[in-house]
Design an enzyme around this catalytic site. Structure first.
Site, PDB file in Angstrom:
ATOM      1  N   CYS A  90       2.903 -17.754  12.733  1.00 48.58           N
ATOM      2  CA  CYS A  90       2.048 -17.916  13.915  1.00 48.58           C
ATOM      3  C   CYS A  90       1.321 -16.606  14.236  1.00 48.58           C
ATOM      4  O   CYS A  90       0.122 -16.611  14.529  1.00 48.58           O
ATOM      5  CB  CYS A  90       2.872 -18.332  15.129  1.00 48.58           C
ATOM      6  SG  CYS A  90       3.697 -19.911  14.972  1.00 48.58           S
TER       7      CYS A  90
ATOM      8  N   CYS B 258       7.558 -16.495  15.726  1.00 53.80           N
ATOM      9  CA  CYS B 258       7.153 -17.089  14.451  1.00 53.80           C
ATOM     10  C   CYS B 258       6.219 -16.135  13.699  1.00 53.80           C
ATOM     11  O   CYS B 258       5.111 -15.856  14.159  1.00 53.80           O
ATOM     12  CB  CYS B 258       6.466 -18.434  14.710  1.00 53.80           C
ATOM     13  SG  CYS B 258       5.696 -19.167  13.257  1.00 53.80           S
TER      14      CYS B 258
END
Length: 124
Positions: free
Chosen positions: A56, A53
Site C-alpha cells: 500500500c 501494508c
C-alpha cells in the site's frame, strides 16, 4: 514542487494540482464520500489501504501522482484501520474500487502502477 501530508498515511506526497484527491479519515467521512459518489454519478476510484501494508505504501505515491493525470476522476484514499466499520468487506490491501454513474463497476486487488494507470484510463 511543494508537498503535503495525506492525512493518516504518514507520508509526504506531491500536492495534487487538480484538487481531486481526498482521504477518508473515519467511518463517517467514508460514508459521506460513498453517498456523494452515488448521488453525483461522477467517476471515482477509492484506494483502500493501511499504514502497515508495505505494498500500500509503495503504490500510494503513484496513486497520488496519477490523480494529476486524470482530473475528471475523484481519487479517495481510505485507511481500513481508520474506517473499520465501512471497510469490513475489504479482505486484501490495497484494493481499488472504481465507480461510474454511482455504481461500483470494477475492482483491482494489489498494486502495479501500470495496471492501475490502465484501469484509471479505462474508467475516466
Amino acid at each position: 514542487m511543494s508537498e503535503t501530508d495525506l492525512e493518516g498515511t504518514g507520508l509526504n506526497l506531491a500536492v495534487n494540482r487538480h484538487g481531486n484527491l481526498t482521504s477518508a479519515s473515519n467511518d463517517q467521512d467514508l460514508t459521506n464520500v460513498l453517498h456523494q459518489i452515488k448521488s453525483s454519478k461522477s467517476p471515482a476510484v477509492i484506494n483502500y489501504g493501511s499504514t502497515w501494508c508495505r505494498v500500500c505504501n509503495q503504490i500510494l505515491p503513484a496513486f497520488c501522482q496519477l490523480s494529476n493525470n486524470f482530473p475528471k476522476l475523484s481519487f479517495i484514499y481510505a485507511d481500513i484501520d481508520e474506517c473499520p466499520e465501512t471497510t469490513q468487506h475489504i479482505r486484501y490491501t490495497p484494493t481499488f474500487h472504481f465507480y461510474r454513474d454511482g455504481e461500483r463497476v470494477d475492482e483491482m486487488l494489489g498494486a502495479g502502477e501500470e495496471r492501475l494507470h490502465d484501469r484509471l484510463w479505462l474508467h475516466s
